[in-house]
Design a protein around this motif. Sequence first.
Motif, PDB file in Angstrom:
ATOM      1  N   CYS A  24     -14.160   1.318  25.744  1.00 21.87           N
ATOM      2  CA  CYS A  24     -15.315   1.361  25.459  1.00 21.87           C
ATOM      3  C   CYS A  24     -15.703   0.362  24.284  1.00 21.87           C
ATOM      4  CB  CYS A  24     -15.791   2.930  25.050  1.00 21.87           C
ATOM      5  SG  CYS A  24     -15.439   3.984  26.204  1.00 21.87           S
ATOM      6  N   SER A  25     -16.240  -0.782  24.704  1.00 19.77           N
ATOM      7  CA  SER A  25     -16.218  -2.021  23.864  1.00 19.77           C
ATOM      8  C   SER A  25     -17.251  -1.735  22.769  1.00 19.77           C
ATOM      9  CB  SER A  25     -17.028  -3.027  24.766  1.00 19.77           C
ATOM     10  OG  SER A  25     -16.048  -3.305  25.733  1.00 19.77           O
TER      11      SER A  25
ATOM     12  N   ILE B 165     -27.432 -12.945  13.834  1.00 18.53           N
ATOM     13  CA  ILE B 165     -27.530 -12.216  15.364  1.00 18.53           C
ATOM     14  C   ILE B 165     -26.656 -11.211  15.446  1.00 18.53           C
ATOM     15  CG2 ILE B 165     -28.607 -14.242  16.687  1.00 18.53           C
ATOM     16  CD1 ILE B 165     -25.921 -14.772  17.612  1.00 18.53           C
ATOM     17  N   SER B 166     -26.498 -10.022  16.136  1.00 19.19           N
ATOM     18  CA  SER B 166     -25.573  -9.220  16.239  1.00 19.19           C
ATOM     19  C   SER B 166     -24.691  -9.472  17.558  1.00 19.19           C
ATOM     20  CB  SER B 166     -26.325  -7.833  16.379  1.00 19.19           C
ATOM     21  OG  SER B 166     -25.171  -6.717  16.833  1.00 19.19           O
ATOM     22  N   SER B 167     -23.391  -9.629  17.368  1.00 18.14           N
ATOM     23  CA  SER B 167     -22.594  -9.952  18.303  1.00 18.14           C
ATOM     24  C   SER B 167     -22.473  -8.832  19.644  1.00 18.14           C
ATOM     25  CB  SER B 167     -21.208 -10.053  17.851  1.00 18.14           C
ATOM     26  OG  SER B 167     -21.022 -10.898  17.256  1.00 18.14           O
ATOM     27  N   ASN B 168     -22.488  -9.498  20.634  1.00 19.41           N
ATOM     28  CA  ASN B 168     -22.495  -8.236  21.797  1.00 19.41           C
ATOM     29  C   ASN B 168     -21.012  -7.662  21.941  1.00 19.41           C
ATOM     30  OD1 ASN B 168     -24.225 -10.942  22.971  1.00 19.41           O
ATOM     31  ND2 ASN B 168     -25.250  -9.106  23.368  1.00 19.41           N
ATOM     32  N   ALA B 169     -21.075  -6.219  22.384  1.00 16.25           N
ATOM     33  CA  ALA B 169     -19.759  -5.793  22.565  1.00 16.25           C
ATOM     34  C   ALA B 169     -19.580  -6.063  24.134  1.00 16.25           C
ATOM     35  CB  ALA B 169     -19.810  -4.257  22.220  1.00 16.25           C
ATOM     36  N   ILE B 170     -18.653  -6.800  24.704  1.00 18.38           N
ATOM     37  CA  ILE B 170     -18.797  -7.384  25.995  1.00 18.38           C
ATOM     38  C   ILE B 170     -17.881  -6.540  26.713  1.00 18.38           C
ATOM     39  CG2 ILE B 170     -18.393  -9.255  27.556  1.00 18.38           C
ATOM     40  CD1 ILE B 170     -19.526 -11.147  25.317  1.00 18.38           C
ATOM     41  N   LEU B 171     -18.281  -6.121  27.712  1.00 13.61           N
ATOM     42  CA  LEU B 171     -17.557  -4.921  28.854  1.00 13.61           C
ATOM     43  C   LEU B 171     -16.284  -6.174  29.239  1.00 13.61           C
ATOM     44  CD1 LEU B 171     -20.006  -3.178  31.056  1.00 13.61           C
ATOM     45  CD2 LEU B 171     -18.663  -2.391  29.194  1.00 13.61           C
TER      46      LEU B 171
ATOM     47  N   LEU C 285     -26.292  -5.644  30.858  1.00 15.61           N
ATOM     48  CA  LEU C 285     -25.468  -4.569  31.469  1.00 15.61           C
ATOM     49  C   LEU C 285     -24.421  -4.174  30.452  1.00 15.61           C
ATOM     50  CD1 LEU C 285     -25.245  -5.497  35.090  1.00 15.61           C
ATOM     51  CD2 LEU C 285     -26.657  -3.562  34.237  1.00 15.61           C
ATOM     52  N   SER C 286     -23.857  -5.068  29.720  1.00 19.99           N
ATOM     53  CA  SER C 286     -22.752  -4.493  28.735  1.00 19.99           C
ATOM     54  C   SER C 286     -23.353  -3.757  27.596  1.00 19.99           C
ATOM     55  CB  SER C 286     -21.788  -5.931  28.071  1.00 19.99           C
ATOM     56  OG  SER C 286     -20.926  -6.472  29.084  1.00 19.99           O
ATOM     57  N   GLU C 287     -24.279  -4.123  27.219  1.00 20.40           N
ATOM     58  CA  GLU C 287     -25.047  -3.431  26.074  1.00 20.40           C
ATOM     59  C   GLU C 287     -25.629  -2.214  26.631  1.00 20.40           C
ATOM     60  OE1 GLU C 287     -28.411  -3.717  22.730  1.00 20.40           O
ATOM     61  OE2 GLU C 287     -27.731  -5.532  23.436  1.00 20.40           O
TER      62      GLU C 287
ATOM     63  N   SER D  71     -36.714  11.631  31.145  1.00 19.33           N
ATOM     64  CA  SER D  71     -37.360  11.742  32.280  1.00 19.33           C
ATOM     65  C   SER D  71     -36.613  11.928  33.614  1.00 19.33           C
ATOM     66  CB  SER D  71     -38.457  10.821  32.464  1.00 19.33           C
ATOM     67  OG  SER D  71     -37.693   9.377  32.615  1.00 19.33           O
ATOM     68  N   GLY D  72     -35.320  11.803  33.578  1.00 19.60           N
ATOM     69  CA  GLY D  72     -34.529  12.168  34.657  1.00 19.60           C
ATOM     70  C   GLY D  72     -33.429  11.307  35.163  1.00 19.60           C
ATOM     71  N   TRP D  73     -32.798  11.274  36.040  1.00 21.54           N
ATOM     72  CA  TRP D  73     -31.567  10.547  36.262  1.00 21.54           C
ATOM     73  C   TRP D  73     -31.850   8.970  36.497  1.00 21.54           C
ATOM     74  CZ3 TRP D  73     -27.369  12.924  35.868  1.00 21.54           C
ATOM     75  CH2 TRP D  73     -27.120  14.260  36.030  1.00 21.54           C
ATOM     76  N   LYS D  74     -31.067   8.157  35.812  1.00 19.05           N
ATOM     77  CA  LYS D  74     -31.465   6.568  36.055  1.00 19.05           C
ATOM     78  C   LYS D  74     -29.987   5.942  35.856  1.00 19.05           C
ATOM     79  CE  LYS D  74     -35.862   6.380  33.576  1.00 19.05           C
ATOM     80  NZ  LYS D  74     -36.541   5.887  32.571  1.00 19.05           N
ATOM     81  N   THR D  75     -29.908   4.654  36.491  1.00 15.50           N
ATOM     82  CA  THR D  75     -28.565   3.935  36.354  1.00 15.50           C
ATOM     83  C   THR D  75     -28.732   3.076  35.225  1.00 15.50           C
ATOM     84  OG1 THR D  75     -29.483   2.066  37.597  1.00 15.50           O
ATOM     85  CG2 THR D  75     -28.706   3.784  38.975  1.00 15.50           C
ATOM     86  N   THR D  76     -27.529   2.194  35.004  1.00 16.50           N
ATOM     87  CA  THR D  76     -27.099   1.650  33.926  1.00 16.50           C
ATOM     88  C   THR D  76     -28.383   0.337  34.117  1.00 16.50           C
ATOM     89  OG1 THR D  76     -24.991   1.782  33.851  1.00 16.50           O
ATOM     90  CG2 THR D  76     -25.845   0.048  32.606  1.00 16.50           C
ATOM     91  N   PHE D  77     -28.482  -0.074  35.514  1.00 17.53           N
ATOM     92  CA  PHE D  77     -29.501  -1.238  35.787  1.00 17.53           C
ATOM     93  C   PHE D  77     -30.733  -0.915  35.507  1.00 17.53           C
ATOM     94  CE2 PHE D  77     -32.295  -3.350  38.971  1.00 17.53           C
ATOM     95  CZ  PHE D  77     -32.013  -4.571  38.628  1.00 17.53           C
TER      96      PHE D  77
END
Length: 332
Positions: A212-213, A194-200, A292-294, A267-273
């Motif tokens: 910038c993890s 598996i690939s490790s998460n770069a955690i915030l 969210l970290s990814e 397509s336009g403006w979006k949040t991280t969520f």
Amino acid sequence: MKPVLVDHGVWQMTLPTPFDIGPVNVYLIQNDIITLVDAGPKTEEAWLSFNDALKHIGMTPKDIDQIVLTHHHPDHTGLVNYFNQDIPVIAHSRLRPWFEQDEAFMMRYNRYFKALGYQMGVPEIYRKKMSSIEEDLKYASKGILTKAVDEGDTIDGLKDWQVLYTPGHAQSHISLYREKDGLFLAGDLLLEKISSNAILEPPYNDKETPPCSLLQYRESLKRCLKLNISKVCPGHGKVFAQAHELINERLQNQLERRNKVLSYLESGWKTTFDIGKEMFSKAYLTQMDLVLSEIQGYLDWLLQAENIQKIENNGVIYYKGLYAENTSTRTF
């Protein structure tokens, strides 16, 4: 599970954890000073399993002279409190506030992520479910860091091993490299399956900007390409070879994932969520912190490469592809 002899004097011991990642590996290095690298989660099951593994090589916890921690995550630090209080504990300085559970640090951590959740556009009903640092530390030990080490340092009893500072998965992450035979104790920097998460994480102090993890993680992987690694001893999974091939594959997969994130912003403006919900429609609620970290990691990368733009409206940050049409269904 019986310990595995990785190399002369180096044993891998696999311990159970209560986490989705599954079992974790700790390593025993037999030398003039007996060193334990990482310490599993703080559970009776892990402690019993650890003792059983030691019995197979004719040792007990009292034979261990020092503990080296690759990073602060609880599945790597939890059994420290089961040892005598005077056992030396060695790690990067950025592990200190986690291990010592500094109250001011913990309060600042919770404030930071509460504000960050709002900035990412996470609805209030979900922000309430985001984990606190107290929850993260449930299976971690608390103690005093005996010695802080950093890039290029050596550790008593490990004269053949180089300390490498390899942040990304965690800001406190170190790895150990034995140049004479290419053995690499990787912690969670490099896993085979598996690939490790770069955690915030929040800034280490008020003078720093948020790390910038993902970009850090990529740099840590790239520097491993310059090492003559023969075997990787990972924090999870079996010992494996061909590290360079795996690293190049991971770097390419990250590039493809970055481009996928960019496609969501055409397509336009979006949040991280917003992006996390679209890309991980099944996992975004059960593993929101990791999702969210990814996503934020790829947004940081795209911003650095000047592929996207961002604006802030009422404290919420929105992103859009640099060449996306100006029209959008989102209104502010």
